[in-house]
Design a protein around this motif. Structure first.
Motif, short mmCIF file in Angstrom:
data_model
loop_
_atom_site.label_atom_id
_atom_site.label_comp_id
_atom_site.label_asym_id
_atom_site.label_seq_id
_atom_site.Cartn_x
_atom_site.Cartn_y
_atom_site.Cartn_z
N ILE A 141 0.83 -1.20 0.00
CA ILE A 141 0.00 0.00 0.00
C ILE A 141 0.87 1.25 0.00
O ILE A 141 0.62 2.20 -0.76
N CYS A 142 1.91 1.26 0.83
CA CYS A 142 2.79 2.43 0.91
C CYS A 142 3.52 2.66 -0.41
O CYS A 142 3.62 3.80 -0.88
N VAL A 174 6.21 7.20 6.06
CA VAL A 174 6.37 5.98 5.25
C VAL A 174 7.86 5.65 5.11
O VAL A 174 8.28 4.49 5.30
N LEU A 175 8.65 6.64 4.75
CA LEU A 175 10.08 6.42 4.55
C LEU A 175 10.75 5.95 5.85
O LEU A 175 11.56 5.01 5.85
N ARG A 176 10.38 6.58 6.94
CA ARG A 176 10.95 6.22 8.25
C ARG A 176 10.59 4.77 8.61
O ARG A 176 11.41 4.02 9.13
N GLU A 177 9.35 4.38 8.31
CA GLU A 177 8.86 3.04 8.64
C GLU A 177 9.50 1.96 7.77
O GLU A 177 9.72 0.84 8.22
N ALA A 183 12.34 -0.96 -2.18
CA ALA A 183 11.32 -0.52 -3.14
C ALA A 183 10.43 0.57 -2.55
O ALA A 183 10.14 1.58 -3.21
N VAL A 184 10.00 0.40 -1.31
CA VAL A 184 9.13 1.39 -0.68
C VAL A 184 9.92 2.68 -0.41
O VAL A 184 9.43 3.80 -0.65
N ALA A 185 11.15 2.54 0.09
CA ALA A 185 11.98 3.71 0.35
C ALA A 185 12.21 4.50 -0.93
O ALA A 185 12.19 5.74 -0.94
N GLU A 186 12.42 3.79 -2.03
CA GLU A 186 12.62 4.44 -3.34
C GLU A 186 11.38 5.23 -3.75
O GLU A 186 11.47 6.38 -4.21
N SER A 187 10.22 4.62 -3.57
CA SER A 187 8.96 5.29 -3.92
C SER A 187 8.74 6.52 -3.05
O SER A 187 8.32 7.58 -3.54
N ALA A 188 9.03 6.40 -1.75
CA ALA A 188 8.85 7.53 -0.83
C ALA A 188 9.83 8.65 -1.13
O ALA A 188 9.48 9.84 -1.08
N CYS A 189 11.09 8.31 -1.44
CA CYS A 189 12.08 9.33 -1.79
C CYS A 189 11.66 10.09 -3.05
O CYS A 189 11.82 11.32 -3.13
N SER A 190 11.13 9.35 -4.02
CA SER A 190 10.67 10.00 -5.25
C SER A 190 9.53 10.97 -4.96
O SER A 190 9.49 12.08 -5.50
#
Length: 313
Positions: A141-142, A174-177, A183-190
């Protein structure tokens, strides 16, 4: 015609969707995908209370969009489709399985600028943020929601500054979690990069966001897209604030300058990453104290290496 004759009978529509699913899977339905999408979303809207039909409808729409993308076609779904999906999101806001499907669907849809504009018109942003807050633990979801936020933030017709501003703390959460989930960190950074470009971060957010982005780079140094977009986000913050630049070089977990060196040596053959690192350094040198720090850490040597690697750039 069979479906249209019995719109109000749930069992008929469920059977028809299962039949359509087999039709779509054998690849013979490609010329009819727009019409199928229209029919499926109408069924979903008519039977919004039926969880079974919502799940089956979303699954089939994902298959349709996947087939279209395989053929190089981005389907620009209209406002009625966006409205239908949002209605489902709101009706089943507590069902994690369905929302996971829906968010994946929304991310795929957001590849189209027309669809992004329709999602904006129906007011999707508050619902995305609500989903993220409620299901912060769910990586799928994130990942999907941050992808949709990125599309909304980079859209040419961006008129949701205040709403997008409220996305910054949620995206940061989201990024912290999920710092260790590449993959999720990449999406959040973007998403954070796009939000920073739109000026959505307030002054109080510069330092903590800088520290968070540095953490993401440290945890995922091998992911080129994350490194590129993370550095572009940092460059955007440094452009706006000396506080961000100082936070970068004085971070308690290690100097951002050493991190820049490490990332170059890991991605020296990737022009996109190297360009992002150069943009970040270019923003850093506008501040005297930061530039002195860069000189003391022999950044001229790194720049010479970059010139040797890309002599014509």
């Amino acid at each position: 015609e069979f479906m249209q004759a019995s719109w109000d009978i749930e069992e008929v529509q469920a059977a028809a969707i299962q039949h359509l699913a087999s039709f779509v899977k054998d690849k013979s339905a490609f010329p009819h995908l727009p019409k199928l999408t229209e029919v499926i979303t109408f069924v979903m809207k008519t039977h919004v209370d039926s969880l079974e039909l919502q799940v089956e409808g979303c699954t089939l729409l994902l298959e349709i969009l996947s087939q279209a993308l395989e053929q190089g076609v981005v389907m620009a779904l209209d406002e009625s489709v966006a409205s239908c999906l949002l209605h489902t999101v709101r009706k089943h806001s507590g069902n994690e399985k369905l929302l996971s499907l829906l968010c994946t669907l929304l991310m795929m849809i957001s590849a189209s600028e027309v669809a992004v504009e329709n999602l904006r018109k129906v007011g999707i942003i508050p619902d995305l943020l609500s989903i993220l807050r409620r299901f912060l633990h769910n990586d799928k979801i994130c990942f999907s929601c941050c992808g949709v936020l990125w599309s909304l933030a980079v859209s040419e017709n961006n008129g949701d500054q205040a709403l997008l501003g409220s996305a910054v703390p949620v995206t940061s959460a989201v990024l912290r979690e999920h710092l260790q989930n590449g993959a999720v960190a990449e999406s959040a950074c973007s998403a954070l990069w796009a939000l920073s470009l739109q000026g959505c971060l307030g002054a109080s957010g510069y330092e903590p966001t800088t520290a968070l982005l540095l953490d993401a780079l440290r945890m995922n140094p091998e992911r080129a897209v994350l490194v590129r977009n993370g550095c572009l986000a940092l460059a955007s913050l440094v452009r706006l604030s000396e506080t961000a630049a100082l936070a970068l070089i004085l971070d308690s977990k290690g100097s951002g300058i050493e991190l820049i060196k490490d990332e170059f040596h890991m991605h020296f053959d990737d022009p996109g990453v190297v360009e992002a690192l150069c943009l970040l350094m270019d923003e850093m040198v506008q501040y005297d104290e930061v530039m002195l720090n860069m000189r003391s850490q022999k950044m001229e040597k790194l720049l010479s290496e970059i010139k040797l690697q890309f002599p014509f750039s």
